[in-house]
Design an enzyme around this catalytic site. Structure first.
Site, PDB file in Angstrom:
ATOM      1  N   ARG A  68     -43.279  59.312 -55.717  1.00 13.35           N
ATOM      2  CA  ARG A  68     -42.155  58.864 -54.894  1.00 13.35           C
ATOM      3  C   ARG A  68     -41.452  60.129 -54.425  1.00 13.35           C
ATOM      4  NH1 ARG A  68     -38.593  54.283 -54.339  1.00 13.35           N
ATOM      5  NH2 ARG A  68     -36.422  54.903 -54.095  1.00 13.35           N
TER       6      ARG A  68
ATOM      7  N   HIS B 204     -43.531  52.885 -47.095  1.00  9.55           N
ATOM      8  CA  HIS B 204     -43.213  52.290 -48.404  1.00  9.55           C
ATOM      9  C   HIS B 204     -44.167  51.104 -48.632  1.00  9.55           C
ATOM     10  CE1 HIS B 204     -41.163  51.487 -51.982  1.00  9.55           C
ATOM     11  NE2 HIS B 204     -39.943  51.228 -51.556  1.00  9.55           N
TER      12      HIS B 204
ATOM     13  N   GLN C 231     -43.649  48.333 -51.441  1.00 14.92           N
ATOM     14  CA  GLN C 231     -42.594  47.383 -51.099  1.00 14.92           C
ATOM     15  C   GLN C 231     -43.133  46.295 -50.176  1.00 14.92           C
ATOM     16  OE1 GLN C 231     -39.078  47.300 -52.072  1.00 14.92           O
ATOM     17  NE2 GLN C 231     -39.484  45.265 -51.242  1.00 14.92           N
TER      18      GLN C 231
ATOM     19  N   CYS D  15     -34.892  45.025 -49.442  1.00 13.21           N
ATOM     20  CA  CYS D  15     -35.656  45.788 -50.437  1.00 13.21           C
ATOM     21  C   CYS D  15     -34.777  46.346 -51.553  1.00 13.21           C
ATOM     22  CB  CYS D  15     -36.443  46.905 -49.760  1.00 13.21           C
ATOM     23  SG  CYS D  15     -35.434  47.990 -48.735  1.00 13.21           S
TER      24      CYS D  15
END
Length: 318
Positions: A116, A143, A146, A278
């Site tokens: 990340r 991402h 997600q 999110c």
């Protein structure tokens, strides 16, 4: 015949990196989502499933996190493996060691790496140097984990992707990039409203439109939030200033002043619309309290599915 197809898909995923949603075929993405739903069922029923027994996942965090860290650490544990938290400050990368060297060293110790980070090139470089699967836990460009959880949530609530419209209102950031590619691959129509100067990356918009030719998905970029959410099944919002953009907060508040998802805006969506975010969320900025805490909000179903979606990715590629 179906079992043979599933076996072929499973075999095709072993040892792969998971960097961008667009790297995977529609069939592979749907396989991962179905696997996530099955792993969720197993976990809820107390059925042990530990295909990664004895395996280790290195988790590199150059950006802090709640959901990414907890879901990956719990997920690898539930799959029988072990997660190792690696702060960017603790690694030699932070002191100038080439990422390629770090990738090769970690490949001798671990069975998979999740990173990340800020720059997407760091993810790509890590994957280029590693001989084990690398998972993009978030970069400034993308991402993908997600998005996998998001589409799992959409499928659970609608039962299908066919005829589904997803509206996104806000910044054209890493989240919307992955949502857009996922929509194109899965046949979901997506309409994105952003202020001028905050549009999604033009090359990724074009890539998504190219992917959509196979599935028939519609990719629509506009300025007007009302136009975006018209007859939408799902409305998605994200913070106006992402991590690393704190200095732009005031400037962005002005630019996004007309882009709040609130009670007035959601009236343009379908009556049974669902709200997605999110997280973390800033109530009173990108979304009103009434919407995010109201009966249409499914943000915690969505957050939970980070665990199951990422377990599916790890189980498939590690």
């Amino acid at each position: 015949m179906q079992d043979v197809v599933q076996e072929e898909l499973a075999a095709s995923l072993k040892g792969r990196d998971f960097l961008m949603v667009g790297d995977y075929t529609p069939q592979e993405i749907r396989y991962l989502i179905d696997l996530a739903i099955d792993l969720k069922r197993k976990q809820k029923s107390g059925e042990a499933y530990q295909p990664l027994a004895g395996k280790t996942l290195g988790m590199i965090f150059e950006k802090s996190s709640t959901r990414t860290r907890v879901s990956f650490e719990v997920g690898i544990y539930q799959l029988g493996g072990q997660g190792l938290f690696l702060s960017g400050n603790d690694l030699q990368i932070g002191r100038g060691e080439p990422i390629l060297d770090t990738a090769q060293v970690l490949s001798r110790y671990l069975d998979g790496i999740m990173i990340r980070t800020f720059a997407h090139r760091n993810v790509v470089e890590l994957a280029r140097g590693a001989t084990i699967p690398v998972i993009n836990g978030l970069s400034d460009l993308s991402h993908p984990c997600q998005a996998m959880a998001d589409y799992q949530t959409i499928l659970e609530h609608k039962g299908t992707f066919e005829g589904v419209k997803l509206a996104y209102v806000g910044d054209g950031n890493n989240v919307v990039h992955s949502l857009m590619m996922g929509a194109a691959k899965l046949g979901v129509d997506i309409s994105i409203a952003t202020p001028e100067g905050y549009e999604p990356d033009a090359s990724l918009v074009q890539q998504s439109k190219d992917y959509a030719k196979e599935t028939g998905a519609k990719i629509h970029i506009c300025r007007d939030p009302k136009e975006a959410v018209a007859e939408a099944d799902f409305i998605y919002s994200d913070v106006w200033a992402s991590m690393g953009q704190e200095a732009e907060q005031k400037e962005r508040e002005l630019a996004f002043a007309d882009y709040q998802v609130n009670e007035a805006l959601v009236k343009y969506a379908k009556q049974d619309y669902k709200f997605l975010h999110c997280l973390p969320a800033h109530r009173g900025e990108e979304v009103s309290e009434g919407v995010i805490d109201g009966k249409h909000s499914i943000i915690f179903d969505q957050a939970e599915n980070r665990l199951h979606a990422q377990k599916a990715i790890m189980a498939a590629i590690m």
